[in-house]
Design a protein around this motif. Structure first.
Motif, PDB file in Angstrom:
ATOM      1  N   ALA A  23      -0.896 -11.877  19.432  1.00 39.26           N
ATOM      2  CA  ALA A  23      -1.585 -13.104  19.838  1.00 39.26           C
ATOM      3  C   ALA A  23      -0.687 -14.001  20.677  1.00 39.26           C
ATOM      4  N   ALA A  24       0.587 -14.129  20.256  1.00 42.51           N
ATOM      5  CA  ALA A  24       1.514 -14.991  20.992  1.00 42.51           C
ATOM      6  C   ALA A  24       1.760 -14.455  22.396  1.00 42.51           C
ATOM      7  N   SER A  38      -5.597 -16.688  20.246  1.00 43.84           N
ATOM      8  CA  SER A  38      -5.484 -16.979  18.821  1.00 43.84           C
ATOM      9  C   SER A  38      -5.405 -15.681  18.004  1.00 43.84           C
ATOM     10  N   HIS A  39      -4.909 -15.816  16.764  1.00 42.66           N
ATOM     11  CA  HIS A  39      -4.871 -14.693  15.834  1.00 42.66           C
ATOM     12  C   HIS A  39      -6.278 -14.149  15.605  1.00 42.66           C
ATOM     13  N   GLY A  40      -7.264 -15.054  15.543  1.00 39.36           N
ATOM     14  CA  GLY A  40      -8.650 -14.636  15.335  1.00 39.36           C
ATOM     15  C   GLY A  40      -9.187 -13.807  16.486  1.00 39.36           C
ATOM     16  N   THR A  41      -8.729 -14.097  17.708  1.00 40.92           N
ATOM     17  CA  THR A  41      -9.180 -13.311  18.866  1.00 40.92           C
ATOM     18  C   THR A  41      -8.670 -11.875  18.767  1.00 40.92           C
ATOM     19  N   VAL A  42      -7.410 -11.723  18.341  1.00 40.87           N
ATOM     20  CA  VAL A  42      -6.874 -10.372  18.156  1.00 40.87           C
ATOM     21  C   VAL A  42      -7.665  -9.630  17.076  1.00 40.87           C
ATOM     22  N   VAL A  55      -5.125  -8.950  25.447  1.00 39.65           N
ATOM     23  CA  VAL A  55      -4.770  -8.411  24.126  1.00 39.65           C
ATOM     24  C   VAL A  55      -4.389  -6.932  24.242  1.00 39.65           C
ATOM     25  N   ARG A  56      -5.144  -6.184  25.029  1.00 42.20           N
ATOM     26  CA  ARG A  56      -4.842  -4.760  25.210  1.00 42.20           C
ATOM     27  C   ARG A  56      -3.452  -4.580  25.817  1.00 42.20           C
ATOM     28  N   ALA A  57      -3.126  -5.402  26.811  1.00 39.11           N
ATOM     29  CA  ALA A  57      -1.807  -5.309  27.463  1.00 39.11           C
ATOM     30  C   ALA A  57      -0.696  -5.660  26.470  1.00 39.11           C
ATOM     31  N   ALA A  58      -0.936  -6.665  25.627  1.00 41.98           N
ATOM     32  CA  ALA A  58       0.072  -7.065  24.634  1.00 41.98           C
ATOM     33  C   ALA A  58       0.284  -5.967  23.603  1.00 41.98           C
ATOM     34  N   ILE A  59      -0.794  -5.337  23.190  1.00 40.82           N
ATOM     35  CA  ILE A  59      -0.690  -4.238  22.220  1.00 40.82           C
ATOM     36  C   ILE A  59       0.131  -3.090  22.803  1.00 40.82           C
ATOM     37  N   GLN A  60      -0.106  -2.769  24.060  1.00 41.01           N
ATOM     38  CA  GLN A  60       0.637  -1.678  24.696  1.00 41.01           C
ATOM     39  C   GLN A  60       2.116  -2.040  24.862  1.00 41.01           C
ATOM     40  N   THR A  61       2.374  -3.282  25.214  1.00 37.87           N
ATOM     41  CA  THR A  61       3.756  -3.722  25.396  1.00 37.87           C
ATOM     42  C   THR A  61       4.530  -3.690  24.090  1.00 37.87           C
TER      43      THR A  61
END
Length: 336
Positions: A5-6, A11-15, A33-39
């Motif tokens: 989320a950060a 927000s945490h809820g969006t994730v 969110v997808r890009a953050a998860i991959q990173t």
């Protein structure tokens, strides 16, 4: 999830919604969110999610022999329907062994799957009842349950055995052989009972029972070689093999041994797997609706969990499929 989320600036809820309810997340936020998860290499903790939500998103299908196309087709149906209902599927192969079946029952119960689909060649209903009392529901696939509390999806194998033998008798064949075993297997026993009913009362007809140790192509080879070792007049003029794998193995060995099918010996199998029609001599068979079995089993399981299951025991009628191995290449019944 907080780190994701950060990094994504949401927000945490969006994730949480991205993972569990993606339709609630805008395209822009979903991309971030997808890009953050991959990173970050984030992998959701499924057990924690199940604990939080109070239910699993997985069911399990235990098959006795996934090398048999019949059970593989059921598995495909289970996977397709489960995906449509938002579930994933664990698929296990018991290899027709009681110890492996018990081990998988225990494993999936420990994993807290939402429910079990069990196709067994043994008596499994009592064990499923014990699992059910501890909170894991199940559907018995391929054999009718005796308890009204145990949902099941099955074929009328007695009727199927009768259909097969009646077809052979209608061709004028009278020296029938039933090839399949062991009779401790419920499906084998029921198909034999149906064949015996058809033969009973037909003048001059008899039914020999040959019990191979297995129901595979290799076992079919061995059973056919036993028949080939006899004098031609001592062989049956028609064979009902308890499944298509046995029948296909017999078909290959019989033709290699100089027996003309169906002129010398008419041959019918059971299950109507894909390879039956594709054989060099297309195989007559008793068709069971295995294509829809997986769908029906998943629906029955979820209806049972929801308390909306109207009919606990679904028994599907079998169907006779006539091909060259009994009717000849012209499509008409062959004369013995």
């Amino acid at each position: 999830m907080r780190d994701v989320a950060a990094l994504a600036g949401v927000s945490h809820g969006t994730v949480s919604n991205y993972l569990n309810h993606p339709e609630r997340v805008s395209q822009d936020k979903a991309d971030r969110v997808r890009a953050a998860i991959q990173t970050l290499g984030f992998v959701p903790n499924t057990p924690a999610r199940q604990l939080r939500l109070g239910e699993s998103s997985a069911i399990a299908y235990i098959a006795p022999d996934v090398s048999n196309p019949y059970f593989a087709t059921i598995a495909e149906g289970v996977e397709q329907r489960a995906a449509e209902r938002g579930l994933t599927v664990y698929i296990a192969n018991s290899n027709r062994r009681r110890d492996r079946e018990d081990a998988y029952l225990a494993l999936f119960e420990q994993q807290k799957v939402r429910g079990l689909l069990v196709a067994s060649h043994g008596e499994v209903e009592e064990r499923l009842a014990a699992v059910r009392t501890r909170g894991t529901p199940s559907v018995l696939v391929g054999q009718a349950a005796s308890s009204p509390r145990q949902p099941s999806v099955s074929v009328d194998d007695v009727a199927g055995g009768r259909l097969a033998a009646k077809h052979l008798l209608s061709l004028g064949r009278r020296r029938l052989a039933f090839v399949g075993g062991p009779v401790e297997v419920r499906q084998v026993r029921d198909r034999l009972a149906g064949a015996r009913r058809a033969v009973r009362g037909v003048r001059g007809a008899r039914l020999e029972v040959v019990l191979p140790v297995d129901r595979t192509i290799a076992a079919g080879h061995l059973a056919a070689r036993e028949l080939l070792a006899r004098a031609p007049q001592d062989r049956p003029d028609a064979v009902f093999a308890v499944n298509d794998l046995l029948a296909l193995g017999m078909l290959q060995a019989l033709t290699d041994g100089g027996v003309r099918v169906p002129e010398d010996l008419a041959l019918i199998g059971y299950d109507d797997i894909e390879f039956a029609a594709a054989s060099l001599i297309p195989l007559s068979s008793i068709r069971s609706p295995h294509e829809s079995f997986g769908f029906a089993a998943v629906d029955a399981l979820l209806d049972d969990i929801a308390g909306t299951l109207a009919e606990p025991h679904q028994v599907h009628p079998p169907e006779l499929v006539v091909r060259t191995s009994t009717a000849g290449r012209g499509g008409a019944p062959a004369t013995p």
